[in-house]
Design a protein around this motif. Structure first.
Motif, mmCIF file in Angstrom:
data_model
loop_
_atom_site.group_PDB
_atom_site.id
_atom_site.type_symbol
_atom_site.label_atom_id
_atom_site.label_comp_id
_atom_site.label_asym_id
_atom_site.label_seq_id
_atom_site.Cartn_x
_atom_site.Cartn_y
_atom_site.Cartn_z
ATOM 1 N N THR A 173 -19.201 -41.902 6.467
ATOM 2 C CA THR A 173 -20.459 -42.646 6.412
ATOM 3 C C THR A 173 -20.951 -42.981 7.808
ATOM 4 O OG1 THR A 173 -21.581 -44.585 5.499
ATOM 5 C CG2 THR A 173 -19.314 -44.903 6.239
ATOM 6 N N GLU A 174 -22.264 -43.156 7.923
ATOM 7 C CA GLU A 174 -22.875 -43.632 9.164
ATOM 8 C C GLU A 174 -22.918 -45.156 9.205
ATOM 9 O OE1 GLU A 174 -26.763 -41.895 9.391
ATOM 10 O OE2 GLU A 174 -25.988 -39.901 9.787
ATOM 11 N N ALA A 175 -22.656 -45.822 8.078
ATOM 12 C CA ALA A 175 -22.766 -47.278 7.985
ATOM 13 C C ALA A 175 -21.855 -47.978 8.993
ATOM 14 C CB ALA A 175 -22.417 -47.737 6.567
ATOM 15 N N LYS A 176 -22.255 -49.195 9.378
ATOM 16 C CA LYS A 176 -21.454 -50.003 10.290
ATOM 17 C C LYS A 176 -20.170 -50.447 9.593
ATOM 18 C CE LYS A 176 -24.573 -53.103 10.990
ATOM 19 N NZ LYS A 176 -25.326 -54.264 11.469
ATOM 20 N N ASP A 177 -19.149 -50.745 10.397
ATOM 21 C CA ASP A 177 -17.894 -51.240 9.839
ATOM 22 C C ASP A 177 -18.140 -52.488 9.005
ATOM 23 O OD1 ASP A 177 -16.711 -49.204 11.224
ATOM 24 O OD2 ASP A 177 -15.427 -50.469 12.452
ATOM 25 N N GLN A 178 -17.392 -52.609 7.921
ATOM 26 C CA GLN A 178 -17.495 -53.764 7.030
ATOM 27 C C GLN A 178 -16.108 -54.076 6.494
ATOM 28 O OE1 GLN A 178 -20.482 -53.645 3.900
ATOM 29 N NE2 GLN A 178 -19.052 -54.670 2.545
ATOM 30 N N GLU A 179 -15.704 -55.315 6.613
ATOM 31 C CA GLU A 179 -14.423 -55.747 6.046
ATOM 32 C C GLU A 179 -14.453 -55.523 4.534
ATOM 33 O OE1 GLU A 179 -11.614 -56.898 7.613
ATOM 34 O OE2 GLU A 179 -12.676 -56.269 9.423
ATOM 35 N N PRO A 180 -13.288 -55.400 3.897
ATOM 36 C CA PRO A 180 -13.280 -55.252 2.435
ATOM 37 C C PRO A 180 -14.045 -56.404 1.782
ATOM 38 C CG PRO A 180 -11.084 -54.907 3.314
ATOM 39 C CD PRO A 180 -11.937 -55.389 4.459
ATOM 40 N N ARG A 181 -14.922 -56.051 0.859
ATOM 41 C CA ARG A 181 -15.764 -57.057 0.210
ATOM 42 C C ARG A 181 -15.802 -56.805 -1.287
ATOM 43 N NH1 ARG A 181 -22.049 -58.362 1.633
ATOM 44 N NH2 ARG A 181 -22.340 -59.928 0.010
ATOM 45 N N VAL A 182 -15.476 -57.831 -2.052
ATOM 46 C CA VAL A 182 -15.546 -57.764 -3.507
ATOM 47 C C VAL A 182 -16.681 -58.661 -3.950
ATOM 48 C CG1 VAL A 182 -14.353 -58.248 -5.682
ATOM 49 C CG2 VAL A 182 -13.083 -57.287 -3.743
ATOM 50 N N THR A 183 -17.570 -58.122 -4.769
ATOM 51 C CA THR A 183 -18.689 -58.883 -5.315
ATOM 52 C C THR A 183 -18.588 -58.847 -6.832
ATOM 53 O OG1 THR A 183 -20.046 -58.204 -3.436
ATOM 54 C CG2 THR A 183 -21.207 -59.118 -5.348
ATOM 55 N N GLU A 184 -18.690 -60.013 -7.450
ATOM 56 C CA GLU A 184 -18.571 -60.110 -8.900
ATOM 57 C C GLU A 184 -19.835 -60.712 -9.491
ATOM 58 O OE1 GLU A 184 -14.826 -61.882 -10.226
ATOM 59 O OE2 GLU A 184 -14.160 -61.763 -8.141
ATOM 60 N N HIS A 185 -20.326 -60.107 -10.569
ATOM 61 C CA HIS A 185 -21.446 -60.634 -11.340
ATOM 62 C C HIS A 185 -20.984 -60.665 -12.793
ATOM 63 C CE1 HIS A 185 -24.202 -60.171 -7.956
ATOM 64 N NE2 HIS A 185 -23.652 -58.989 -7.763
ATOM 65 N N ARG A 186 -21.011 -61.837 -13.401
ATOM 66 C CA ARG A 186 -20.570 -61.975 -14.791
ATOM 67 C C ARG A 186 -21.652 -62.691 -15.590
ATOM 68 N NH1 ARG A 186 -15.206 -60.664 -15.073
ATOM 69 N NH2 ARG A 186 -14.100 -60.734 -13.095
ATOM 70 N N MET A 187 -21.939 -62.137 -16.758
ATOM 71 C CA MET A 187 -22.917 -62.746 -17.648
ATOM 72 C C MET A 187 -22.305 -62.796 -19.037
ATOM 73 S SD MET A 187 -25.849 -64.127 -18.142
ATOM 74 C CE MET A 187 -27.119 -63.695 -17.006
#
Length: 144
Positions: free
Chosen positions: A77-91
């Motif tokens: 990827t060309e994207a900048k470095d990013q630390e591991p990230r978890v995103t949660e959406h619950r409905m």
């Protein structure tokens, strides 16, 4: 004529310091599983990225009732470095979206996610609500 100039005229390129090509894990997958079939494991392939690119892991799980759709993408990827990230959406019960993203350049094969455990832990005991995530959280209500 200098040796470096002669090599440049001949079309020989030399790597610039600090801008080296990485080797990354490579793979894509999209599949629907039963909730009871999780967590899942996979065996990625390897690839050599162009100079300056990083390695990325992207995993998304969409739970709807008794089924979970898993979308996986690994590679360069060309994207900048990013630390591991978890995103949660619950409905409500039985409907959730959980995503994991990570971009790295620190070493070869740094995008080494090979299972869904960072996003999906086994079902909690009967009577508990929600899933117990990698951070040990219990009940989650509402849309986050």
């Amino acid at each position: 004529m200098s040796p470096v100039l002669l090599l440049a005229l001949l079309g020989v390129t030399l790597p610039l310091p600090g801008v080296q090509a990485l080797f990354c894990q490579l793979g894509t997958n999209h599949r629907v599983w039963k909730v009871s079939d999780l967590p899942r494991q996979w065996t990625p392939k390897n690839t050599s990225c162009d100079s300056g690119l990083g390695c990325q892991d992207t995993l998304m799980l969409i739970e709807s009732g008794p089924q979970v759709s898993m979308v996986l993408s690994k590679g360069c990827t060309e994207a900048k470095d990013q630390e591991p990230r978890v995103t949660e959406h619950r409905m409500g019960p039985g409907l959730s979206l959980i995503s994991y993203t990570f971009v790295c350049r620190q070493e070869d094969f740094c995008n080494n996610l090979v299972n869904s455990l960072p996003l999906w832990a086994p079902q909690p005991p009967a009577g508990a609500c929600g899933r117990v995530g990698r951070r040990g959280r219990g009940c989650q209500k509402g849309f986050h």
